[in-house]
Design a protein around this motif. Structure first.
Motif, PDB file in Angstrom:
ATOM      1  N   GLU A  98      -4.139  -3.946   5.245  1.00 15.66           N
ATOM      2  CA  GLU A  98      -5.014  -2.779   5.208  1.00 15.66           C
ATOM      3  C   GLU A  98      -6.354  -3.101   5.883  1.00 15.66           C
ATOM      4  OE1 GLU A  98      -5.333  -1.046   1.331  1.00 15.66           O
ATOM      5  OE2 GLU A  98      -7.254  -0.140   1.806  1.00 15.66           O
ATOM      6  N   ALA A 104      -5.844  -3.281   9.582  1.00 17.34           N
ATOM      7  CA  ALA A 104      -5.683  -1.938  10.144  1.00 17.34           C
ATOM      8  C   ALA A 104      -7.046  -1.259  10.289  1.00 17.34           C
ATOM      9  CB  ALA A 104      -4.758  -1.106   9.263  1.00 17.34           C
ATOM     10  N   ARG A 105      -7.916  -1.413   9.303  1.00 17.31           N
ATOM     11  CA  ARG A 105      -9.247  -0.831   9.396  1.00 17.31           C
ATOM     12  C   ARG A 105     -10.037  -1.428  10.561  1.00 17.31           C
ATOM     13  NH1 ARG A 105     -10.932  -2.209   4.135  1.00 17.31           N
ATOM     14  NH2 ARG A 105      -9.228  -1.416   2.906  1.00 17.31           N
ATOM     15  N   GLU A 141      -8.799  -2.764  13.263  1.00 19.92           N
ATOM     16  CA  GLU A 141      -8.180  -2.293  14.493  1.00 19.92           C
ATOM     17  C   GLU A 141      -8.634  -0.868  14.806  1.00 19.92           C
ATOM     18  OE1 GLU A 141      -6.008  -2.421  17.965  1.00 19.92           O
ATOM     19  OE2 GLU A 141      -6.614  -4.033  16.632  1.00 19.92           O
ATOM     20  N   VAL A 142      -8.695  -0.002  13.791  1.00 15.73           N
ATOM     21  CA  VAL A 142      -9.165   1.377  13.992  1.00 15.73           C
ATOM     22  C   VAL A 142     -10.618   1.363  14.443  1.00 15.73           C
ATOM     23  CG1 VAL A 142      -9.729   3.518  12.772  1.00 15.73           C
ATOM     24  CG2 VAL A 142      -7.495   2.448  12.465  1.00 15.73           C
ATOM     25  N   VAL A 169     -11.979   2.881  17.894  1.00 16.69           N
ATOM     26  CA  VAL A 169     -13.046   3.890  17.921  1.00 16.69           C
ATOM     27  C   VAL A 169     -14.195   3.413  18.795  1.00 16.69           C
ATOM     28  CG1 VAL A 169     -14.809   5.005  16.489  1.00 16.69           C
ATOM     29  CG2 VAL A 169     -12.423   4.943  15.748  1.00 16.69           C
ATOM     30  N   SER A 219      -6.544  10.229  18.553  1.00 21.62           N
ATOM     31  CA  SER A 219      -6.608   8.994  17.755  1.00 21.62           C
ATOM     32  C   SER A 219      -7.133   9.283  16.354  1.00 21.62           C
ATOM     33  CB  SER A 219      -7.465   7.936  18.449  1.00 21.62           C
ATOM     34  OG  SER A 219      -8.821   8.326  18.467  1.00 21.62           O
ATOM     35  N   MET A 220      -8.092  10.225  16.238  1.00 24.42           N
ATOM     36  CA  MET A 220      -8.570  10.593  14.904  1.00 24.42           C
ATOM     37  C   MET A 220      -7.454  11.256  14.096  1.00 24.42           C
ATOM     38  SD  MET A 220     -12.456  11.904  15.274  1.00 24.42           S
ATOM     39  CE  MET A 220     -13.028  11.847  16.954  1.00 24.42           C
ATOM     40  N   PHE A 274      -5.216   8.544  13.188  1.00 19.00           N
ATOM     41  CA  PHE A 274      -5.817   7.801  12.091  1.00 19.00           C
ATOM     42  C   PHE A 274      -5.674   8.573  10.781  1.00 19.00           C
ATOM     43  CE2 PHE A 274      -8.410   4.874   9.932  1.00 19.00           C
ATOM     44  CZ  PHE A 274      -9.285   5.589   9.135  1.00 19.00           C
ATOM     45  N   ALA A 310      -2.114   8.400   9.786  1.00 17.32           N
ATOM     46  CA  ALA A 310      -1.801   7.061   9.256  1.00 17.32           C
ATOM     47  C   ALA A 310      -2.427   6.897   7.876  1.00 17.32           C
ATOM     48  CB  ALA A 310      -2.319   5.989  10.208  1.00 17.32           C
ATOM     49  N   PHE A 311      -3.649   7.356   7.705  1.00 21.23           N
ATOM     50  CA  PHE A 311      -4.336   7.287   6.417  1.00 21.23           C
ATOM     51  C   PHE A 311      -3.551   8.073   5.361  1.00 21.23           C
ATOM     52  CE2 PHE A 311      -8.058   5.956   4.288  1.00 21.23           C
ATOM     53  CZ  PHE A 311      -8.421   6.951   3.397  1.00 21.23           C
ATOM     54  N   TYR A 318      -0.317   6.313   4.572  1.00 17.31           N
ATOM     55  CA  TYR A 318      -0.530   5.148   3.703  1.00 17.31           C
ATOM     56  C   TYR A 318      -0.738   5.586   2.258  1.00 17.31           C
ATOM     57  CZ  TYR A 318      -2.715   1.236   1.436  1.00 17.31           C
ATOM     58  OH  TYR A 318      -3.011   0.252   0.553  1.00 17.31           O
TER      59      TYR A 318
END
Length: 195
Positions: free
Chosen positions: A88, A91-92, A94-95, A99, A129-130, A133, A136-137, A140
């Motif tokens: 997790e 992943a944060r 990477e995001v 960004v 991408s948002m 994201f 994906a959020f 999850y």
């Protein structure tokens, strides 16, 4: 730890066997003076005592094995949880990197007024991408985390069941020990010579 417990258990069993041998020796000597029926009865009692001691040893070792398995399972669950938390965090990061890269690209495109069309594409990419994201959020927290929590609860329930079984076996063992002590006391009374 299990080796120390096994060593203590073996020492305890050897001690019990020596006590039993010391108790049986006078009976065997007396059995030489007693009839064959008394000698056979003494032999049966002795063999049944040895069988009980062996059964209790096996039960203790089995309970220790189950407790060790439950401990290993708890360690495995903790490792899974730690890996999930690390994934997790990665992943944060990477995001955040993505960004930041998008922000740099947008700044470069704003400087270049000739590429407004490309600027729109980048904005759509950032928006995508948002959305990605956010999806994906949502995935999850909507799927992965509840499944992991359900699996963790199931594993905790299994550990609790194993702990309950271990406590039940300890209680049985305590009851058996009490019965053995009572039997030894009764045998001690019976073994005393009549006056």
């Amino acid at each position: 730890m299990a080796t120390m417990q096994e060593g203590a258990l073996l020492f305890s069993l050897k001690y019990l066997a020596r006590l039993e041998e010391a108790r049986v020796r006078p009976e065997n000597e007396a059995a030489g003076r007693l009839g064959p029926e008394e000698a056979a009865r003494h032999a049966r009692e002795s063999s049944s005592m040895h069988a009980r001691i062996e059964a209790e040893r096996r039960a203790r070792m089995d309970a220790e094995r189950r407790a060790e398995e439950a401990r290993i399972e708890a360690i495995r669950v903790a490792a899974v949880e730690r890996a999930r938390a690390e994934a997790e965090a990665n992943a944060r990061l990477e995001v955040m990197r993505i960004v930041e890269a998008h922000e740099r690209a947008l700044a470069a495109l704003k400087e270049d007024k000739q590429n407004q069309r490309l600027g729109r594409a980048v904005r759509l990419g950032a928006l995508g991408s948002m959305v990605l994201f956010a999806a994906a959020f949502g995935f999850y927290f909507g799927k992965i985390k509840p499944d992991a929590e359900a699996q963790l609860r199931a594993q905790q329930a299994a550990i609790a069941a194993a702990d309950e079984e271990a406590s039940r076996l300890r209680q049985k063992l305590a009851e058996r020990d009490a019965r053995i002590k009572e039997a030894e006391r009764v045998l001690g009374v019976l073994a005393r010579p009549a006056r």
